[in-house]
Design an enzyme around this catalytic site. Structure first.
Site, mmCIF file in Angstrom:
data_model
loop_
_atom_site.group_PDB
_atom_site.id
_atom_site.type_symbol
_atom_site.label_atom_id
_atom_site.label_comp_id
_atom_site.label_asym_id
_atom_site.label_seq_id
_atom_site.Cartn_x
_atom_site.Cartn_y
_atom_site.Cartn_z
ATOM 1 N NE ARG A 133 -6.854 3.892 -4.602
ATOM 2 C CZ ARG A 133 -5.922 3.325 -5.363
ATOM 3 N NH1 ARG A 133 -5.270 2.284 -4.909
ATOM 4 N NH2 ARG A 133 -5.648 3.795 -6.548
ATOM 5 N NE ARG A 180 -0.681 -4.232 -7.533
ATOM 6 C CZ ARG A 180 -1.825 -3.780 -7.089
ATOM 7 N NH1 ARG A 180 -2.152 -3.973 -5.830
ATOM 8 N NH2 ARG A 180 -2.664 -3.147 -7.886
ATOM 9 C CB VAL A 201 -15.547 3.469 -8.243
ATOM 10 C CG1 VAL A 201 -14.230 2.722 -8.164
ATOM 11 C CG2 VAL A 201 -16.702 2.582 -7.807
ATOM 12 C CG ASP A 231 1.554 7.234 -6.767
ATOM 13 O OD1 ASP A 231 0.789 6.983 -5.819
ATOM 14 O OD2 ASP A 231 1.187 7.224 -7.949
ATOM 15 C CB CYS A 272 -7.280 0.067 -1.649
ATOM 16 S SG CYS A 272 -5.636 0.429 -2.200
ATOM 17 C CB ILE A 328 -3.749 12.001 -2.589
ATOM 18 C CG1 ILE A 328 -2.943 13.187 -3.135
ATOM 19 C CG2 ILE A 328 -4.556 11.326 -3.694
ATOM 20 C CD1 ILE A 328 -3.745 14.288 -3.788
ATOM 21 C CE LYS A 345 1.602 0.997 -10.693
ATOM 22 N NZ LYS A 345 0.226 1.160 -10.239
ATOM 23 C CG ASN A 346 0.119 4.583 -11.983
ATOM 24 O OD1 ASN A 346 -0.055 3.364 -11.923
ATOM 25 N ND2 ASN A 346 0.365 5.318 -10.912
HETATM 26 C C1 EPZ Z 1 -4.191 6.714 -9.456
HETATM 27 O O1 EPZ Z 1 -5.141 6.045 -8.661
HETATM 28 C C2 EPZ Z 1 -2.927 5.881 -9.432
HETATM 29 N N1 EPZ Z 1 -3.210 4.528 -9.897
HETATM 30 C C3 EPZ Z 1 -2.368 5.810 -8.027
HETATM 31 O O2 EPZ Z 1 -1.143 5.105 -8.126
HETATM 32 C C4 EPZ Z 1 -2.111 7.225 -7.521
HETATM 33 O O3 EPZ Z 1 -1.678 7.161 -6.183
HETATM 34 C C5 EPZ Z 1 -3.406 8.043 -7.609
HETATM 35 O O4 EPZ Z 1 -3.928 8.025 -8.968
HETATM 36 C C6 EPZ Z 1 -3.230 9.502 -7.212
HETATM 37 O O5 EPZ Z 1 -2.323 10.104 -8.040
HETATM 38 C C7 EPZ Z 1 -3.106 4.234 -11.168
HETATM 39 O O6 EPZ Z 1 -2.853 5.097 -11.995
HETATM 40 C C8 EPZ Z 1 -3.288 2.818 -11.555
HETATM 41 P P1 EPZ Z 1 -7.622 8.979 -7.772
HETATM 42 P P2 EPZ Z 1 -6.666 6.498 -8.734
HETATM 43 O O7 EPZ Z 1 -8.928 8.619 -8.365
HETATM 44 O O8 EPZ Z 1 -6.969 6.977 -10.092
HETATM 45 C C9 EPZ Z 1 -10.666 9.586 -4.111
HETATM 46 C C10 EPZ Z 1 0.627 3.706 -7.333
HETATM 47 O O9 EPZ Z 1 1.324 3.521 -6.310
HETATM 48 N N2 EPZ Z 1 -11.712 9.091 -5.022
HETATM 49 O O10 EPZ Z 1 -6.904 10.152 -8.342
HETATM 50 O O11 EPZ Z 1 -7.470 5.400 -8.185
HETATM 51 C C11 EPZ Z 1 -9.654 8.479 -3.764
HETATM 52 O O12 EPZ Z 1 -10.141 7.658 -2.737
HETATM 53 C C12 EPZ Z 1 -0.787 4.159 -7.173
HETATM 54 O O13 EPZ Z 1 1.026 3.522 -8.483
HETATM 55 C C13 EPZ Z 1 -13.027 9.082 -4.612
HETATM 56 O O14 EPZ Z 1 -13.358 9.466 -3.478
HETATM 57 O O15 EPZ Z 1 -6.644 7.736 -7.746
HETATM 58 C C14 EPZ Z 1 -8.440 9.296 -3.400
HETATM 59 O O16 EPZ Z 1 -8.541 9.712 -2.071
HETATM 60 C C15 EPZ Z 1 -1.583 3.707 -6.053
HETATM 61 N N3 EPZ Z 1 -13.984 8.639 -5.483
HETATM 62 C C16 EPZ Z 1 -8.541 10.511 -4.337
HETATM 63 O O17 EPZ Z 1 -9.900 10.561 -4.762
HETATM 64 C C17 EPZ Z 1 -13.671 8.209 -6.738
HETATM 65 O O18 EPZ Z 1 -14.569 7.809 -7.492
HETATM 66 C C18 EPZ Z 1 -7.653 10.447 -5.577
HETATM 67 O O19 EPZ Z 1 -7.836 9.192 -6.214
HETATM 68 C C19 EPZ Z 1 -12.309 8.226 -7.147
HETATM 69 C C20 EPZ Z 1 -11.353 8.676 -6.278
#
Ligand code: EPZ
Length: 425
Positions: A121, A398, A123, A305, A116, A327, A22-23
């Protein structure tokens, strides 16, 4: 609303097939916006999140079909450059169209995703990357408005770790003018998969699979046929299913290079994990589960995950295990539900769960809070005495393609049902 009923106690045995990740699929779908030619993705499962991304792309004017696990996307007539709140709030990966839209059309208006269940989370790292590439960012009425006068400009991006941010930056940079260097890039297999697909499309990227990606921007990209990597999280879920039921599963398409750390943890807990042909053979037959400690980290560390699923296994292991979640700040919603099934788990602060193994779990009605928490509850139900009813399983849909059917095919006593009078959500 659908629910799942599991009656625990059956040892699972047989073959189970893992589909595309999925990811990996979600960013690949976004990257189809980078070319006017058709993109064809193979090995694409039927998941609610893929439907949502389809809606986002269709909203923009792309044509999308999904038949026989082949997803075709043609973005030659993009008619709008916005992603609305209704879609982005449903699935935050919708935000990943920002990079490709900016890269190809120099403009985008994307809703901020909001909160979330597993953490705040934000951006900010995505927006920082777009700004580094020369985009002007304005936040108004809950939307990010981004634009650049002409092509984005390559630059150095120094990230705090982020998978989505790295992918968004990569998709924006491939069509930018000049060189982009992404330092501290995420190196998860799904990021690597996206980079490989972009290279096939004509992008120039070096350092793939490392924490330093260098992109030489090109003017256009072409459409390609691309096979998505297998889902390492789905594979882990089945591996835990084998262990928690003291069964034996051959998990086709699961590979050690995608989940070495998980395999190492499961082996430490007493399971046999052996790579054979095109999959992993996992056995928990006659094994005594042993407690262990895990700390979630970026790849190749233990994936966040997979912690909920492995925690379900720890509930029945001899001794005391710990899970430290590094994380996300709020990814322990499954703890209290597992406790309802008889698990002995205490939280130490907000980041660490201490799990003391119990002799058995007992079935109970439980509530799924997010995707992987739902999987953990199904797994606990497979081992528990009696009946477990899992509510709110739309979370499960999902990220898992007919999980209950697959588990049933290897001997689980599990059904999906809709209580009489309940409307479809
Ligand atoms: C991806 O989410 C995955 N989602 C998540 O999968 C997965 O848990 C996560 O990566 C970590 O591996 C998809 O691929 C669709 P990050 P993502 O940006 O990219 C912080 C599942 O169950 N952060 O690596 O959104 C954030 O809050 C899921 O399939 C910021 O602070 O994760 C987190 O604490 C859910 N600012 C950390 O970084 C930002 O702009 C890592 O998040 C971006 C992230």
């Amino acid at each position: 609303m659908d629910k799942i009923r599991v009656i625990g106690g059956n040892a699972l045995k047989g073959n189970i097939i893992v589909k595309g990740a999925k990811n990996a699929v979600l960013p690949l779908m976004a990257c189809a916006l980078l070319t006017e030619e058709e993109m064809i993705f193979e090995n694409v499962p039927y998941l609610a999140d893929i439907k949502t991304m389809t809606q986002v792309l269709e909203h923009l004017g792309a044509k999308v079909t999904h038949e026989n696990e082949t997803l075709k996307i043609r973005a030659n007539e993009i008619s709008r450059l916005d992603a609305p709140y209704e879609l982005v709030s449903k699935m935050r990966a919708s935000f990943w169209v920002l990079g490709p839209l900016l890269g190809r059309f120099h403009q985008a208006k994307i809703s901020l995703p909001g909160g979330c269940a597993i953490g705040t989370r934000p951006v900010d790292r995505h927006l920082y990357a777009m700004e580094r590439l020369g985009a002007q960012i304005d936040i108004q009425n809950g939307y990010v408005q981004a634009c650049s006068s002409g092509r984005l400009k390559g630059n150095k991006i120094i990230f705090q770790p982020t998978m989505g941010g790295t992918m968004n930056a990569l998709m924006a940079a491939v069509l930018a003018k000049g060189t982009t260097e992404i330092i501290n890039a995420a190196a998860e297999p799904e990021v690597t998969d996206l980079a490989r697909c972009l290279v096939q499309m004509g992008a120039k990227i070096s350092g793939i699979g490392t924490r330093r990606l260098v992109v030489e921007g090109v003017e256009t990209l072409k459409g390609v046929r691309y096979k998505v990597i297998p889902d390492r999280i789905e594979a882990t879920t089945y591996a835990v299913a084998a262990g928690i039921t003291h069964g034996e599963l051959y998990i086709e398409n699961a590979h050690l290079y995608l989940m070495e750390d998980v395999a190492f943890v499961l082996t430490r807990m007493g399971l046999d994990v052996i790579e054979k042909n095109n999959g992993l053979f996992v056995s928990g037959k006659n094994c005594e589960l042993i407690a262990t400690d895990i700390v979630t980290e970026e790849f190749p560390g233990f994936p966040t995950d997979c912690q909920a699923q492995v925690m379900a296994l720890m509930c029945l292991a001899k001794g005391t295990s710990t899970v430290t979640e590094n994380i996300f700040e709020n990814r322990f919603m499954h703890v209290q539900e597992l406790v309802r099934m008889g698990a002995n788990i205490h939280l130490q602060g907000t980041r660490t769960a201490v799990i003391r193994g119990v002799d058995f779990l007992s079935g109970a009605p439980v509530m799924a809070s997010d995707l992987r928490a739902s999987a953990a509850l199904v797994l606990a139900g497979l081992a528990a005495k009696g009946e477990t009813i899992i509510n709110r399983i739309y979370h499960l849909d999902r990220g898992y393609d007919r999980l209950e059917e697959k588990l049933r095919s290897v001997g689980a006593n599990i059904v999906r049902f809709r209580p009489i009078g309940d409307e479809e959500i």
